[in-house]
Design an enzyme around this catalytic site. Sequence first.
Site, PDB file in Angstrom:
ATOM      1  CD1 TRP A 125     -13.192  -5.102  -9.312  1.00 48.67           C
ATOM      2  CD2 TRP A 125     -12.454  -4.365 -11.295  1.00 48.67           C
ATOM      3  NE1 TRP A 125     -12.585  -6.164  -9.962  1.00 48.67           N
ATOM      4  CE2 TRP A 125     -12.125  -5.734 -11.180  1.00 48.67           C
ATOM      5  CE3 TRP A 125     -12.078  -3.681 -12.454  1.00 48.67           C
ATOM      6  CZ2 TRP A 125     -11.448  -6.438 -12.182  1.00 48.67           C
ATOM      7  CZ3 TRP A 125     -11.402  -4.374 -13.450  1.00 48.67           C
ATOM      8  CH2 TRP A 125     -11.089  -5.735 -13.306  1.00 48.67           C
ATOM      9  CG  ASP A 180      -2.099   0.918   1.104  1.00 47.88           C
ATOM     10  OD1 ASP A 180      -2.373   1.386  -0.026  1.00 47.88           O
ATOM     11  OD2 ASP A 180      -2.749   1.188   2.126  1.00 47.88           O
ATOM     12  CG  HIS A 193      -0.483   2.095  -9.289  1.00 50.02           C
ATOM     13  ND1 HIS A 193      -0.657   1.717  -7.980  1.00 50.02           N
ATOM     14  CD2 HIS A 193      -1.588   2.807  -9.632  1.00 50.02           C
ATOM     15  CE1 HIS A 193      -1.834   2.186  -7.547  1.00 50.02           C
ATOM     16  NE2 HIS A 193      -2.412   2.853  -8.526  1.00 50.02           N
ATOM     17  CD  GLU A 225       2.760 -12.712  16.182  1.00 47.91           C
ATOM     18  OE1 GLU A 225       2.758 -11.516  16.560  1.00 47.91           O
ATOM     19  OE2 GLU A 225       2.321 -13.651  16.868  1.00 47.91           O
ATOM     20  CD1 TRP A 231       7.248   6.792  -3.104  1.00 48.55           C
ATOM     21  CD2 TRP A 231       6.645   7.078  -5.245  1.00 48.55           C
ATOM     22  NE1 TRP A 231       8.396   6.915  -3.852  1.00 48.55           N
ATOM     23  CE2 TRP A 231       8.055   7.102  -5.171  1.00 48.55           C
ATOM     24  CE3 TRP A 231       6.033   7.250  -6.486  1.00 48.55           C
ATOM     25  CZ2 TRP A 231       8.869   7.267  -6.291  1.00 48.55           C
ATOM     26  CZ3 TRP A 231       6.835   7.430  -7.605  1.00 48.55           C
ATOM     27  CH2 TRP A 231       8.237   7.429  -7.498  1.00 48.55           C
ATOM     28  CB  SER A 235      -7.972  -3.602   2.704  1.00 44.31           C
ATOM     29  OG  SER A 235      -7.717  -2.388   3.370  1.00 44.31           O
ATOM     30  CG  LEU A 283       8.675 -17.882  -3.313  1.00 45.29           C
ATOM     31  CD1 LEU A 283       8.512 -17.798  -1.803  1.00 45.29           C
ATOM     32  CD2 LEU A 283       9.250 -16.570  -3.855  1.00 45.29           C
ATOM     33  CD  GLU A 333     -13.387  -4.879  -1.573  1.00 49.88           C
ATOM     34  OE1 GLU A 333     -12.206  -5.277  -1.652  1.00 49.88           O
ATOM     35  OE2 GLU A 333     -14.333  -5.642  -1.331  1.00 49.88           O
TER      36      GLU A 333
END
Length: 256
Positions: free
Chosen positions: A85, A36, A53, A223, A41, A212, A147, A83
């Site tokens: 959109w 976020d 972005h 955590e 920024w 969110s 990963l 959300e």
Amino acid sequence: MNLKAWKTAAGLALKKAPRTSDEFVKLPGHVAIIMDGNGRWAKKHRLNVSKGHRQGTENLREIIRHTDDLGIKVLSLYAFSTENWNRSEEEVGALMQLILEFFTTEIDELDAKNVRILILGDKGRLPEKQREVLKEAEKRTEKNTGLRLNIAVNYGSRAEIVKATQEIAALVKNGEMQAEEINEKTISDHLYTAGQPDVDLMIRTSGEQRLSNFLLYQNAYAEFVFPEALWPDFSVHDYDMALDAYGRRDRRYGGR
Ligand code: IPE
Ligand code: IPE
Ligand code: MG
């Protein structure tokens, strides 16, 4: 703490170079990140939001690489929520374009590093090109054993739980399962993250302290760390600090 231990701790706190896994007391198995702060920024730098972005996507590569280098097993990234959109057509378009670019440019390196990609969320609502690229990335890497990289695109945790409930209800209706047999694992097994461990560490950048709609079920005992850095500024060093904070947490799971 003896002098040697103190020097080591102080030295590590000052060390800016990326850490290695043996420099942590303990590392999480599953890290989730709510990336976020791209908008703030961009505003801070008097740039268009799409530039924020883009800068955020640049940052992503380093964070994925470091996660892999540390040998962390699962990384879940929140890229686009159900959300999101609600944002302007222009901003949604820019985000969709970046998703396309990210997968096109990164897939070779990720595949070569044995990373297994999974998209969390409903691909159905995405533009066709994006849908195809995401499906292709999943398919190409499905046999990889390194990963596990989960990328949440058009993801909402409540929608995910509704989907799981519908699937389980259908099994009961068809007589494949009894209602009494439904347990916590049944629900986990019907989430996008089926077969993966729960989140150990949840990081949300930019100082916001909320979920969110991200991985509600999987975060039951996670955590939480909330670094102040905006996502495009969130460095590998900030990441190491969050991982270090995790290592110092006492996870009790309700016990004494
Ligand atoms: C996060 O940055 C990226 C997405 C939601 C896609 P934001 O765009 O939410 O940044 P802020 O919260 O407005 O600063
Ligand atoms: C959450 O961030 C979604 C992603 C980071 C992809 P938002 O910026 O959309 O969330 P809110 O609106 O602050 O809750
Ligand atoms: Mg935001």
